[in-house]
Design a protein around this motif. Structure first.
Motif, PDB file in Angstrom:
ATOM      1  N   PHE A 173      58.535 -20.735  -2.962  1.00 27.74           N
ATOM      2  CA  PHE A 173      57.544 -19.660  -2.989  1.00 27.74           C
ATOM      3  C   PHE A 173      57.608 -18.934  -1.652  1.00 27.74           C
ATOM      4  CE2 PHE A 173      53.373 -18.240  -1.495  1.00 27.74           C
ATOM      5  CZ  PHE A 173      53.081 -17.286  -2.464  1.00 27.74           C
ATOM      6  N   THR A 174      57.642 -17.603  -1.699  1.00 28.70           N
ATOM      7  CA  THR A 174      57.715 -16.800  -0.485  1.00 28.70           C
ATOM      8  C   THR A 174      56.728 -15.642  -0.574  1.00 28.70           C
ATOM      9  OG1 THR A 174      60.035 -17.309  -0.053  1.00 28.70           O
ATOM     10  CG2 THR A 174      59.171 -15.296   0.925  1.00 28.70           C
ATOM     11  N   GLU A 175      56.076 -15.369   0.549  1.00 30.44           N
ATOM     12  CA  GLU A 175      55.250 -14.169   0.680  1.00 30.44           C
ATOM     13  C   GLU A 175      55.635 -13.480   1.971  1.00 30.44           C
ATOM     14  OE1 GLU A 175      50.929 -13.997  -0.365  1.00 30.44           O
ATOM     15  OE2 GLU A 175      50.715 -13.597   1.792  1.00 30.44           O
ATOM     16  N   GLN A 176      56.020 -12.214   1.880  1.00 30.80           N
ATOM     17  CA  GLN A 176      56.439 -11.471   3.063  1.00 30.80           C
ATOM     18  C   GLN A 176      55.763 -10.111   3.128  1.00 30.80           C
ATOM     19  OE1 GLN A 176      60.627 -10.869   3.817  1.00 30.80           O
ATOM     20  NE2 GLN A 176      60.628 -12.575   5.241  1.00 30.80           N
ATOM     21  N   LYS A 177      55.379  -9.733   4.350  1.00 34.27           N
ATOM     22  CA  LYS A 177      54.857  -8.397   4.625  1.00 34.27           C
ATOM     23  C   LYS A 177      55.620  -7.843   5.821  1.00 34.27           C
ATOM     24  CE  LYS A 177      50.167  -9.555   3.071  1.00 34.27           C
ATOM     25  NZ  LYS A 177      48.722  -9.637   3.463  1.00 34.27           N
ATOM     26  N   ILE A 178      56.368  -6.776   5.592  1.00 40.02           N
ATOM     27  CA  ILE A 178      57.152  -6.142   6.647  1.00 40.02           C
ATOM     28  C   ILE A 178      56.751  -4.673   6.718  1.00 40.02           C
ATOM     29  CG2 ILE A 178      59.463  -5.550   7.472  1.00 40.02           C
ATOM     30  CD1 ILE A 178      60.527  -7.932   5.904  1.00 40.02           C
ATOM     31  N   ASN A 179      56.407  -4.214   7.900  1.00 38.56           N
ATOM     32  CA  ASN A 179      56.046  -2.810   8.123  1.00 38.56           C
ATOM     33  C   ASN A 179      56.839  -2.266   9.299  1.00 38.56           C
ATOM     34  OD1 ASN A 179      53.664  -2.127   6.247  1.00 38.56           O
ATOM     35  ND2 ASN A 179      53.013  -4.058   7.178  1.00 38.56           N
ATOM     36  N   MET A 180      57.467  -1.093   9.102  1.00 31.58           N
ATOM     37  CA  MET A 180      58.217  -0.421  10.160  1.00 31.58           C
ATOM     38  C   MET A 180      57.861   1.055  10.151  1.00 31.58           C
ATOM     39  SD  MET A 180      62.013  -2.114   9.724  1.00 31.58           S
ATOM     40  CE  MET A 180      62.241  -3.900   9.707  1.00 31.58           C
ATOM     41  N   ASP A 181      57.504   1.578  11.313  1.00 36.83           N
ATOM     42  CA  ASP A 181      57.167   2.990  11.470  1.00 36.83           C
ATOM     43  C   ASP A 181      58.094   3.591  12.520  1.00 36.83           C
ATOM     44  OD1 ASP A 181      56.101   5.487  11.695  1.00 36.83           O
ATOM     45  OD2 ASP A 181      54.099   4.836  12.314  1.00 36.83           O
ATOM     46  N   PHE A 182      59.032   4.442  12.064  1.00 36.37           N
ATOM     47  CA  PHE A 182      60.026   5.016  12.967  1.00 36.37           C
ATOM     48  C   PHE A 182      59.604   6.376  13.517  1.00 36.37           C
ATOM     49  CE2 PHE A 182      62.426   2.313   9.983  1.00 36.37           C
ATOM     50  CZ  PHE A 182      63.079   1.473  10.865  1.00 36.37           C
ATOM     51  N   SER A 183      58.400   6.813  13.213  1.00 38.22           N
ATOM     52  CA  SER A 183      58.003   8.180  13.569  1.00 38.22           C
ATOM     53  C   SER A 183      57.956   8.408  15.080  1.00 38.22           C
ATOM     54  CB  SER A 183      56.647   8.512  12.939  1.00 38.22           C
ATOM     55  OG  SER A 183      55.653   7.597  13.375  1.00 38.22           O
ATOM     56  N   ASP A 184      57.804   7.345  15.875  1.00 40.10           N
ATOM     57  CA  ASP A 184      57.747   7.512  17.332  1.00 40.10           C
ATOM     58  C   ASP A 184      59.124   7.479  17.993  1.00 40.10           C
ATOM     59  OD1 ASP A 184      55.013   7.764  17.309  1.00 40.10           O
ATOM     60  OD2 ASP A 184      54.618   5.659  17.772  1.00 40.10           O
ATOM     61  N   LEU A 185      60.183   7.359  17.213  1.00 40.38           N
ATOM     62  CA  LEU A 185      61.521   7.390  17.795  1.00 40.38           C
ATOM     63  C   LEU A 185      61.828   8.792  18.314  1.00 40.38           C
ATOM     64  CD1 LEU A 185      63.643   5.298  15.236  1.00 40.38           C
ATOM     65  CD2 LEU A 185      62.657   4.535  17.398  1.00 40.38           C
ATOM     66  N   PRO A 186      62.734   8.916  19.261  1.00 44.08           N
ATOM     67  CA  PRO A 186      63.109  10.253  19.756  1.00 44.08           C
ATOM     68  C   PRO A 186      63.627  11.148  18.629  1.00 44.08           C
ATOM     69  CG  PRO A 186      63.948   8.535  21.205  1.00 44.08           C
ATOM     70  CD  PRO A 186      63.412   7.838  19.996  1.00 44.08           C
ATOM     71  N   GLU A 187      63.380  12.450  18.755  1.00 42.77           N
ATOM     72  CA  GLU A 187      63.786  13.399  17.717  1.00 42.77           C
ATOM     73  C   GLU A 187      65.286  13.351  17.460  1.00 42.77           C
ATOM     74  OE1 GLU A 187      62.174  15.286  15.683  1.00 42.77           O
ATOM     75  OE2 GLU A 187      60.185  14.711  16.420  1.00 42.77           O
ATOM     76  N   GLU A 188      66.066  13.162  18.538  1.00 42.14           N
ATOM     77  CA  GLU A 188      67.522  13.130  18.339  1.00 42.14           C
ATOM     78  C   GLU A 188      67.969  11.932  17.518  1.00 42.14           C
ATOM     79  OE1 GLU A 188      66.672  11.636  22.613  1.00 42.14           O
ATOM     80  OE2 GLU A 188      65.941  13.171  21.217  1.00 42.14           O
ATOM     81  N   MET A 189      67.162  10.834  17.496  1.00 39.72           N
ATOM     82  CA  MET A 189      67.469   9.687  16.636  1.00 39.72           C
ATOM     83  C   MET A 189      67.013   9.937  15.202  1.00 39.72           C
ATOM     84  SD  MET A 189      66.664   6.298  18.996  1.00 39.72           S
ATOM     85  CE  MET A 189      67.140   5.215  17.649  1.00 39.72           C
ATOM     86  N   LEU A 190      65.814  10.535  15.051  1.00 41.78           N
ATOM     87  CA  LEU A 190      65.281  10.767  13.711  1.00 41.78           C
ATOM     88  C   LEU A 190      66.146  11.724  12.901  1.00 41.78           C
ATOM     89  CD1 LEU A 190      61.438  10.980  14.425  1.00 41.78           C
ATOM     90  CD2 LEU A 190      62.715   9.104  13.373  1.00 41.78           C
ATOM     91  N   GLU A 191      66.936  12.551  13.558  1.00 38.87           N
ATOM     92  CA  GLU A 191      67.839  13.443  12.832  1.00 38.87           C
ATOM     93  C   GLU A 191      68.857  12.664  12.006  1.00 38.87           C
ATOM     94  OE1 GLU A 191      69.685  16.108  15.536  1.00 38.87           O
ATOM     95  OE2 GLU A 191      67.797  17.042  16.199  1.00 38.87           O
ATOM     96  N   PHE A 192      69.113  11.415  12.399  1.00 44.87           N
ATOM     97  CA  PHE A 192      70.114  10.604  11.703  1.00 44.87           C
ATOM     98  C   PHE A 192      69.466   9.467  10.899  1.00 44.87           C
ATOM     99  CE2 PHE A 192      72.154  12.470  15.394  1.00 44.87           C
ATOM    100  CZ  PHE A 192      73.334  12.973  14.849  1.00 44.87           C
ATOM    101  N   ASN A 193      68.167   9.595  10.612  1.00 40.52           N
ATOM    102  CA  ASN A 193      67.462   8.564   9.859  1.00 40.52           C
ATOM    103  C   ASN A 193      67.991   8.499   8.417  1.00 40.52           C
ATOM    104  OD1 ASN A 193      65.686   6.711   8.811  1.00 40.52           O
ATOM    105  ND2 ASN A 193      63.873   8.021   8.961  1.00 40.52           N
ATOM    106  N   PRO A 194      68.596   7.383   8.001  1.00 43.57           N
ATOM    107  CA  PRO A 194      69.115   7.289   6.630  1.00 43.57           C
ATOM    108  C   PRO A 194      68.039   6.955   5.588  1.00 43.57           C
ATOM    109  CG  PRO A 194      69.657   5.295   7.848  1.00 43.57           C
ATOM    110  CD  PRO A 194      68.959   6.213   8.811  1.00 43.57           C
TER     111      PRO A 194
END
Length: 369
Positions: A238-259
């Motif tokens: 039995f597994t329970e997982q909660k994963i949250n990632m917010d990339f909005s604070d990354l530099p703009e030059e990185m977010l341009e390549f967000n897949p």
């Protein structure tokens, strides 16, 4: 010949009479024993609970009988392969370390790689049979500002089966090493703090060759494996997982390549899986070293929590992998070990395949007494 048989019979009579007299003396001495005398007797004999001279009251004696039944039923082995250590107490010094990795794979884009800092704890534990108490210190707090994190582990292993529970949580502390095609897809090192993990897993599995193979010899140091042996195993997870990632604070030059389709990623689910695998203990001459490898895979049903869209069939499939490796050295009452445990959780969606792994490394040194 008659004289020889007479001697044997006389010896048996004398031995039986002496044993009976000892039991009678023990019973007579226990008649006037106080309700707590048995505690002092156990302290005096080094907590040898099977000592027949201990004056157990009715309830403790009942508990001992239940324990003996359980020990015969769930903790018996082929003595040519596995034996007990002959000691009830263990004092251990431990170094416990763990890290998390995340790999996101996309059908038409370059991947995202990241890993956490190495989290380290160190401490000690004192064990009496199956009961253990101890304390661990957060080593990261000594050398740096520690990431908010929490760990809890429970393990119960007997000859026939093993039950393991693990809970881990952390906030921040990740490092992005690749972010799509940013930096032409080359290695980077960017601190990432807007993320959190909360993971709980419960495993229970049965050893088929439980007479000749001992998981306790490799991971709880309660047995000695005398000859190499392995076993197939099957169980439930039995597994329970909660994963949250917010990339909005990354530099703009990185977010341009967000897949990703957005600047946020969330995985919140419970899974119920059947698991199977194989475990093997290698005993190296002269029987001081034992090496273990345990590999398991799980497949089952995954229930997505707080999911607003229709769940596809592929998203409802739970896949997990387990790999445990251990090296144990025994010399008389002393033992030392190095253990690596790896847990990989595989989550599929139409847009991304997410492999989340947790790796723990434990170094232990201890003494039995």
């Amino acid at each position: 010949m008659r004289r020889y048989l007479t001697g044997i019979l006389t010896s048996l009579v004398l031995t039986t009479g002496a044993a009976a007299a000892e039991r009678v003396d023990s019973c007579l001495s226990c008649r006037d024993a106080g309700p707590t005398r048995w505690i002092g007797q156990l302290i005096d004999n080094g907590f040898r609970i099977q000592d027949t001279t201990v004056c157990y009251p009715r309830f403790p004696r009942f508990c001992l009988k239940v324990y003996n039944w359980g020990d015969r039923t769930f903790n018996s082995y082929d003595r040519d392969y596995v034996v007990g250590t002959g000691k009830n107490w263990k004092l251990q010094l431990k170094s416990y370390n763990w890290l998390e990795t995340s790999t996101m794979l996309f059908p038409k884009s370059s991947p995202i790689y990241m890993h956490s800092d190495l989290y380290s704890d160190a401490g000690f534990s004192l064990s009496f049979m199956a009961v253990s108490v101890g304390y661990m210190w957060n080593i990261n707090s000594i050398f740096s500002h520690p990431t908010k994190r929490r760990t809890f582990n429970f393990d119960f292993t007997c000859s026939r089966f093993s039950v393991n529970y693990q809970s881990m949580s952390s906030e921040g502390g990740m490092v992005i090493t690749r972010f799509g095609d940013y930096n032409d897809g080359h290695h980077i090192h960017h601190k990432f703090t807007n993320c959190s993990l909360d993971s709980k897993t419960l495993d229970a599995y049965y050893f088929f060759n439980h007479r000749r193979y001992s998981q306790g010899a490799a991971y709880s140091y309660s047995k000695h494996q005398l000859r190499s042996a392995g076993t197939a195993l099957v169980g439930f997870n039995f597994t329970e997982q909660k994963i949250n990632m917010d990339f909005s604070d990354l530099p703009e030059e990185m977010l341009e390549f967000n897949p990703l389709e957005s600047n946020g990623y969330r995985s919140n689910y419970r899974s119920y899986s059947a698991m199977g695998g194989y475990a093997y203990n290698w005993v190296l001459r002269p029987r001081r070293w034992t090496l273990n490898a345990t590999a398991m895979a799980a497949i089952g049903y995954k229930h997505l929590i707080d999911n607003e869209r229709v769940t596809k069939t592929s998203e409802a499939v739970a896949n997990q992998l387990r790999l445990n490796l251990a090296a144990i050295y025994n010399h008389r009452s002393f033992f030392a070990s190095f253990t690596v445990r790896g847990y990989t959780f595989i989550n599929y969606t139409s847009s991304v395949s997410h492999l989340n792994s947790i790796v723990t490394l434990t170094a232990t040194a201890g003494v039995r007494f």
